[in-house]
Design an enzyme around this catalytic site. Sequence first.
Site, PDB file in Angstrom:
ATOM      1  N   TYR A  22      -9.643 -10.374  10.085  1.00  0.00           N
ATOM      2  CA  TYR A  22      -9.917 -10.946   8.771  1.00  0.00           C
ATOM      3  C   TYR A  22     -10.064 -12.463   8.908  1.00  0.00           C
ATOM      4  O   TYR A  22      -9.240 -13.133   9.513  1.00  0.00           O
ATOM      5  CB  TYR A  22      -8.781 -10.605   7.804  1.00  0.00           C
ATOM      6  CG  TYR A  22      -8.710  -9.128   7.500  1.00  0.00           C
ATOM      7  CD1 TYR A  22      -9.671  -8.525   6.687  1.00  0.00           C
ATOM      8  CD2 TYR A  22      -7.708  -8.339   8.041  1.00  0.00           C
ATOM      9  CE1 TYR A  22      -9.619  -7.169   6.418  1.00  0.00           C
ATOM     10  CE2 TYR A  22      -7.644  -6.976   7.770  1.00  0.00           C
ATOM     11  CZ  TYR A  22      -8.605  -6.404   6.953  1.00  0.00           C
ATOM     12  OH  TYR A  22      -8.563  -5.050   6.695  1.00  0.00           O
ATOM     13  N   GLU A  52     -14.751   3.915   9.898  1.00  0.00           N
ATOM     14  CA  GLU A  52     -15.285   4.976  10.755  1.00  0.00           C
ATOM     15  C   GLU A  52     -15.137   6.350  10.124  1.00  0.00           C
ATOM     16  O   GLU A  52     -14.186   6.618   9.392  1.00  0.00           O
ATOM     17  CB  GLU A  52     -14.525   5.019  12.083  1.00  0.00           C
ATOM     18  CG  GLU A  52     -14.597   3.782  12.912  1.00  0.00           C
ATOM     19  CD  GLU A  52     -13.820   3.932  14.219  1.00  0.00           C
ATOM     20  OE1 GLU A  52     -13.825   2.963  15.004  1.00  0.00           O
ATOM     21  OE2 GLU A  52     -13.216   5.003  14.466  1.00  0.00           O
ATOM     22  N   HIS A  88      -0.811   0.192   5.710  1.00  0.00           N
ATOM     23  CA  HIS A  88      -1.364   1.220   6.597  1.00  0.00           C
ATOM     24  C   HIS A  88      -0.442   2.423   6.764  1.00  0.00           C
ATOM     25  O   HIS A  88       0.118   2.664   7.819  1.00  0.00           O
ATOM     26  CB  HIS A  88      -1.714   0.621   7.964  1.00  0.00           C
ATOM     27  CG  HIS A  88      -2.704  -0.497   7.892  1.00  0.00           C
ATOM     28  ND1 HIS A  88      -3.151  -1.151   9.012  1.00  0.00           N
ATOM     29  CD2 HIS A  88      -3.326  -1.087   6.837  1.00  0.00           C
ATOM     30  CE1 HIS A  88      -4.011  -2.088   8.660  1.00  0.00           C
ATOM     31  NE2 HIS A  88      -4.127  -2.065   7.330  1.00  0.00           N
ATOM     32  N   TYR A 101      -9.237   7.617  19.711  1.00  0.00           N
ATOM     33  CA  TYR A 101     -10.266   7.038  18.857  1.00  0.00           C
ATOM     34  C   TYR A 101     -10.311   5.516  18.925  1.00  0.00           C
ATOM     35  O   TYR A 101     -11.034   4.881  18.159  1.00  0.00           O
ATOM     36  CB  TYR A 101     -10.112   7.587  17.434  1.00  0.00           C
ATOM     37  CG  TYR A 101     -10.466   9.066  17.439  1.00  0.00           C
ATOM     38  CD1 TYR A 101     -11.770   9.490  17.271  1.00  0.00           C
ATOM     39  CD2 TYR A 101      -9.501  10.019  17.752  1.00  0.00           C
ATOM     40  CE1 TYR A 101     -12.110  10.828  17.363  1.00  0.00           C
ATOM     41  CE2 TYR A 101      -9.830  11.359  17.843  1.00  0.00           C
ATOM     42  CZ  TYR A 101     -11.138  11.759  17.652  1.00  0.00           C
ATOM     43  OH  TYR A 101     -11.480  13.086  17.762  1.00  0.00           O
ATOM     44  N   GLN A 157       0.812  -1.211   0.000  1.00  0.00           N
ATOM     45  CA  GLN A 157       0.000   0.000   0.000  1.00  0.00           C
ATOM     46  C   GLN A 157       0.848   1.265   0.000  1.00  0.00           C
ATOM     47  O   GLN A 157       0.315   2.377  -0.083  1.00  0.00           O
ATOM     48  CB  GLN A 157      -0.918  -0.004   1.224  1.00  0.00           C
ATOM     49  CG  GLN A 157      -1.896  -1.152   1.252  1.00  0.00           C
ATOM     50  CD  GLN A 157      -2.601  -1.294   2.599  1.00  0.00           C
ATOM     51  OE1 GLN A 157      -2.345  -0.558   3.536  1.00  0.00           O
ATOM     52  NE2 GLN A 157      -3.498  -2.267   2.679  1.00  0.00           N
TER      53      GLN A 157
END
Length: 372
Positions: A266, A245, A151, A255, A89
């Site tokens: 997963y 979210e 991430h 959070y 990513q």
Amino acid sequence: MKKSLSFSLLAATLSLALSSASAQDINTEKAKLTLDKVASGLEHPWGLAFLPDGRMLVTERPGRIRYINQDGSLSEPLTGLPAVEVAGQGGLLDVLLHPDFAQNQQIFISYNEPAAGGSSTAVARATLRDNTLTDVTVIFSAAPKFQSRHHFGGRLVITDDRHLFVTLGDRGQRRQDAQTFDNHHGKVVRLNLDGSVPADNPYVKDDKVLDDIWSYGHRNIQGAALHPVSKELWTHEHGPQGGDEINITRATRNYGWPTITYGEEYGGGKIGQTAKEGMEQPLHYWVPSIAPSGMTFYLDDAIPGWQNNLLVGSLRFGQLVRLELDGEKVSHEERIMIGQRIRDVRQGPDGAVYLLTDQADGQLLRLRAASN
């Protein structure tokens, strides 16, 4: 929405350039829309910025920045970029114009920065001179460097008082770092535009917390925008399997990730609980996951009924999600099928909504009110 002369000219240029493009009509709850293809041939595009001269800047995750010209053609890749590690990513991520771009030609980019021991999300400021970036200065580098393909966060937002928010992910295997303060994993940081730490940052007097941290307990934020009235930072983040979210991202707030989540591992399996004292509940969440990426408040009146709605891209379902708001609550959700993975969502100076599609042959699409 008021437009400067240069951006009014840009809007007219875009409309002219796309008038003969192939188009698809889409019926939505508020208006009939037309979807145009502006450009194609982009490899996993990630971020988009509108230039005053009618062109656009687009980043490609494999480490390229190009101009998209008024006719939809692509320039050759710009030169002068810093080293970018492309893995999973990670790669070249967001792009954002400096508030004084017309005077200084400066931009900000976020990217996966390689170093000994791994890589991390970094932000560089550079001057745009024709097809080259010059005066490239790294103004932020997340710590620690770590071997991971997941991430990275990477969205950039500049506030009206000239602070820069940078969103960061937990790097996958380091999820517990989101709850600790000696690292940048799973955090939002707040900087001055030169990369220094604002004197009024919430933790500058706390020796146990990194000075640039604004909020924590995040998993992977890939959408961020300022609320048009409150000017507060709104973000969305990927949950695991479920639990994406939307949050109003306030100073010192926790959070919750990975202690609280509406998602699961997963393949199944509990991660935490859904609520805990001292941790923020999301303003809105999705189960199953939509895999959100890109987000903007729609502030124009060119698309009837959309003003002040929140628009979110969906990677998983190939949709644009339109959210109507009642203060700090989502009062209604509409899913608009685009049919391709949406990586970024931007309102253009012409009042249309521009969408980047996350594909090997990625496209820039334009969603506008239908003419009939």
